[in-house]
Design a protein around this motif. Structure first.
Motif, PDB file in Angstrom:
ATOM      1  N   GLU A 180       0.857  -1.315  -0.630  1.00 17.86           N
ATOM      2  CA  GLU A 180      -0.029  -0.412  -0.017  1.00 17.86           C
ATOM      3  C   GLU A 180       0.535   1.342   0.065  1.00 17.86           C
ATOM      4  N   HIS A 181       2.256   1.525   0.148  1.00 18.38           N
ATOM      5  CA  HIS A 181       3.336   1.858   0.194  1.00 18.38           C
ATOM      6  C   HIS A 181       2.887   2.964  -1.241  1.00 18.38           C
ATOM      7  N   ASP A 182       2.789   4.695  -1.230  1.00 16.03           N
ATOM      8  CA  ASP A 182       3.998   4.823  -2.622  1.00 16.03           C
ATOM      9  C   ASP A 182       5.220   4.596  -3.106  1.00 16.03           C
ATOM     10  N   ASN A 183       6.082   4.304  -1.579  1.00 13.93           N
ATOM     11  CA  ASN A 183       7.338   4.358  -1.990  1.00 13.93           C
ATOM     12  C   ASN A 183       7.486   3.232  -0.347  1.00 13.93           C
ATOM     13  N   ILE A 184       9.269   2.314  -0.609  1.00 13.37           N
ATOM     14  CA  ILE A 184       9.192   1.744  -0.029  1.00 13.37           C
ATOM     15  C   ILE A 184      10.706   1.842  -0.005  1.00 13.37           C
ATOM     16  N   ASN A 185      11.500   2.236   1.940  1.00 17.98           N
ATOM     17  CA  ASN A 185      12.155   2.641   2.121  1.00 17.98           C
ATOM     18  C   ASN A 185      13.919   1.296   2.176  1.00 17.98           C
ATOM     19  N   LEU A 186      14.226   1.863   2.505  1.00 27.00           N
ATOM     20  CA  LEU A 186      14.720   0.487   3.702  1.00 27.00           C
ATOM     21  C   LEU A 186      14.772   0.269   5.000  1.00 27.00           C
ATOM     22  N   LEU A 197      18.850 -15.147   1.257  1.00 33.27           N
ATOM     23  CA  LEU A 197      19.683 -16.001  -0.090  1.00 33.27           C
ATOM     24  C   LEU A 197      20.831 -16.274   0.191  1.00 33.27           C
ATOM     25  N   ASN A 198      21.410 -16.907   0.221  1.00 28.85           N
ATOM     26  CA  ASN A 198      22.812 -16.756   0.707  1.00 28.85           C
ATOM     27  C   ASN A 198      23.795 -18.143  -0.396  1.00 28.85           C
ATOM     28  N   VAL A 199      23.513 -17.779  -1.118  1.00 23.83           N
ATOM     29  CA  VAL A 199      24.331 -18.813  -2.435  1.00 23.83           C
ATOM     30  C   VAL A 199      25.286 -17.313  -3.422  1.00 23.83           C
ATOM     31  N   ASP A 200      26.137 -17.681  -4.262  1.00 27.99           N
ATOM     32  CA  ASP A 200      26.348 -16.450  -5.205  1.00 27.99           C
ATOM     33  C   ASP A 200      27.374 -15.616  -4.069  1.00 27.99           C
ATOM     34  N   GLU A 201      27.454 -15.124  -3.000  1.00 26.46           N
ATOM     35  CA  GLU A 201      27.898 -14.285  -2.444  1.00 26.46           C
ATOM     36  C   GLU A 201      26.662 -13.102  -2.239  1.00 26.46           C
ATOM     37  N   MET A 202      25.387 -13.746  -2.340  1.00 25.49           N
ATOM     38  CA  MET A 202      24.723 -12.918  -2.470  1.00 25.49           C
ATOM     39  C   MET A 202      24.713 -11.978  -0.693  1.00 25.49           C
ATOM     40  N   GLY A 203      24.997 -12.936   0.013  1.00 26.60           N
ATOM     41  CA  GLY A 203      25.151 -12.934   1.789  1.00 26.60           C
ATOM     42  C   GLY A 203      26.237 -11.484   1.652  1.00 26.60           C
ATOM     43  N   SER A 204      27.072 -11.411   1.291  1.00 26.69           N
ATOM     44  CA  SER A 204      28.174 -10.332   1.575  1.00 26.69           C
ATOM     45  C   SER A 204      27.400  -9.212   0.971  1.00 26.69           C
ATOM     46  N   ASN A 205      26.658  -9.302  -0.787  1.00 34.06           N
ATOM     47  CA  ASN A 205      26.174  -8.560  -1.075  1.00 34.06           C
ATOM     48  C   ASN A 205      25.191  -7.733  -0.096  1.00 34.06           C
ATOM     49  N   ALA A 206      24.407  -8.042   0.716  1.00 36.08           N
ATOM     50  CA  ALA A 206      23.378  -8.102   1.901  1.00 36.08           C
ATOM     51  C   ALA A 206      24.083  -7.148   2.492  1.00 36.08           C
ATOM     52  N   GLN A 207      25.099  -7.972   2.773  1.00 35.63           N
ATOM     53  CA  GLN A 207      25.452  -6.849   4.140  1.00 35.63           C
ATOM     54  C   GLN A 207      26.077  -5.465   3.579  1.00 35.63           C
ATOM     55  N   ARG A 208      27.314  -5.646   2.803  1.00 35.02           N
ATOM     56  CA  ARG A 208      27.058  -4.074   2.226  1.00 35.02           C
ATOM     57  C   ARG A 208      26.159  -3.280   2.176  1.00 35.02           C
ATOM     58  N   ILE A 209      24.873  -3.585   1.596  1.00 35.68           N
ATOM     59  CA  ILE A 209      24.053  -2.929   1.641  1.00 35.68           C
ATOM     60  C   ILE A 209      23.231  -1.725   2.890  1.00 35.68           C
ATOM     61  N   TRP A 210      23.366  -3.069   3.547  1.00 33.85           N
ATOM     62  CA  TRP A 210      22.865  -2.688   5.093  1.00 33.85           C
ATOM     63  C   TRP A 210      23.791  -1.806   5.527  1.00 33.85           C
ATOM     64  N   SER A 211      25.269  -1.861   5.731  1.00 36.16           N
ATOM     65  CA  SER A 211      26.013  -1.147   6.493  1.00 36.16           C
ATOM     66  C   SER A 211      26.038  -0.389   6.213  1.00 36.16           C
ATOM     67  N   ARG A 212      25.957  -0.047   4.121  1.00 36.67           N
ATOM     68  CA  ARG A 212      25.786   1.471   3.943  1.00 36.67           C
ATOM     69  C   ARG A 212      25.022   2.755   5.282  1.00 36.67           C
ATOM     70  N   ILE A 213      23.695   1.784   4.402  1.00 27.70           N
ATOM     71  CA  ILE A 213      23.179   3.173   5.395  1.00 27.70           C
ATOM     72  C   ILE A 213      23.014   3.079   7.077  1.00 27.70           C
ATOM     73  N   GLY A 214      23.583   1.814   7.715  1.00 26.77           N
ATOM     74  CA  GLY A 214      23.699   1.816   8.681  1.00 26.77           C
ATOM     75  C   GLY A 214      22.711   1.047   9.374  1.00 26.77           C
ATOM     76  N   LEU A 215      21.772   0.416   8.750  1.00 30.74           N
ATOM     77  CA  LEU A 215      21.011  -0.126   9.736  1.00 30.74           C
ATOM     78  C   LEU A 215      21.226  -2.052   9.633  1.00 30.74           C
ATOM     79  N   GLN A 216      20.675  -2.749  10.238  1.00 33.47           N
ATOM     80  CA  GLN A 216      20.521  -4.387  10.745  1.00 33.47           C
ATOM     81  C   GLN A 216      19.067  -4.417  10.510  1.00 33.47           C
ATOM     82  N   PRO A 217      19.423  -5.234   9.420  1.00 27.62           N
ATOM     83  CA  PRO A 217      17.708  -6.113   9.179  1.00 27.62           C
ATOM     84  C   PRO A 217      17.643  -7.222   9.943  1.00 27.62           C
ATOM     85  N   LYS A 218      16.522  -7.618  10.323  1.00 26.90           N
ATOM     86  CA  LYS A 218      15.196  -9.067  11.439  1.00 26.90           C
ATOM     87  C   LYS A 218      15.894  -9.615   9.899  1.00 26.90           C
TER      88      LYS A 218
END
Length: 304
Positions: A180-186, A197-218
């Motif tokens: 229902e949101h017009d915009n979804i943010n991290l 998803l932890n394959v082909d270094e997807m976990g490492s990619n995700a960690q960099r995304i979250w570290s860049r904005i200083g948030l910790q996902p659940k």
């Protein structure tokens, strides 16, 4: 822009003398054929046919163009035969290294097109983790790699070319409140149970995304299976951030999966080719590169 299809349609009308007979000959509707002739006349700026109750006859300029049209088609056919004969003479073995996510979602079409173009080349595919594929490329044990380039380490020893930039989107189950949101943010995603998803270094990619904005996902669950991610999201057990190339609107169970852009996530997953830099590359690498480049991929860019 004039097309070969328009030229073939023009020849059909010229030879049959009517739109209806030509439409039957080339197996298209009369309206489509009429539009094709009109567009061709507009493109070249002359009237090719005189229209009358009994059909269509060529104008003087139409007769001139008909001769050129036959020459154009003959030239194209000669070029095709020449290329096909050349392709049949290309033979040998090409060893390709791939990573698992690329193998599942990108490789089949590329190999099919290459095998169709070069039927006498023996393809050998090795699937492994990105660091080992890099090692084999640098050591010359494999000829070319098709892999995720975002995490490539040995860029001094390897030359690369991105074939596609796959944006990330958020996968959600049907009727999820975020739809229902017009915009979804991290920040919105960080509040949700996340399936990683932890394959082909997807976990490492995700960690960099979250570290860049200083948030910790659940993160509620980690899996090496894209199909498991699909099923878990569709069942309402969490959301997931995935590259667009892996998206399918249904899980294996037949449940709907929605995908939405994330406004503050512009990072992409770059998929492409890598080969050894500096030395004379194997002879079959160039044909493989040419086939890979034929497919239109948005945002492709070479890295030198």
């Amino acid at each position: 822009m004039m097309t070969l299809r328009q030229i073939r349609h023009f020849i059909a009308v010229a030879e049959t003398g009517s739109i209806s007979a030509a439409a039957q000959a080339v197996f298209i509707s009369q309206s489509t054929l009429t539009l094709a002739i009109q567009q061709l006349e507009e493109e070249i700026g002359v009237t090719l046919f005189s229209r009358h109750a009994k059909g269509m006859t060529l104008t003087h300029q139409g007769h001139q163009f008909l001769r050129q049209a036959h020459l154009i088609l003959a030239t194209v056919e000669n070029a095709k035969r020449s290329l096909q004969q050349g392709a049949e003479q290309v033979a040998g073995q090409l060893v390709i290294g791939v990573t698992s996510l690329v193998a599942g979602y990108y490789l089949a079409d590329l190999l099919t097109r290459f095998q169709r173009a070069y039927p006498n080349v023996d393809l050998r595919v090795m699937e492994d983790e990105r660091p080992y594929i890099e090692h084999l490329l640098v050591s010359g044990e494999i000829d070319i790699g098709v892999l995720i380039l975002s995490n490539l380490e040995d860029r001094h020893a390897l030359q690369t070319e991105v074939l596609t930039h796959s944006p990330y989107r958020l996968w959600l189950p049907a009727q999820h409140p975020l739809l229902e949101h017009d915009n979804i943010n991290l920040a919105d995603v960080a509040c949700e149970p996340l399936i990683q998803l932890n394959v082909d270094e997807m976990g490492s990619n995700a960690q960099r995304i979250w570290s860049r904005i200083g948030l910790q996902p659940k993160v509620s669950l980690r899996t090496a299976s894209t199909e498991a991610v699909r099923s878990l999201v569709a069942a309402g057990l969490g959301v997931s951030i995935q590259p667009d190339m892996t998206y399918r609107p249904w899980s294996l169970e037949g449940d709907i999966i929605e995908a939405r852009p994330i406004a503050d996530l512009t990072h992409t997953l770059d998929v492409g080719l890598a080969w050894r830099r500096g030395t004379a590359r194997p002879s079959l690498v160039d044909p493989f590169l040419s086939v890979a480049r034929e497919q239109p991929h948005p945002g492709r860019r070479p890295s030198i």
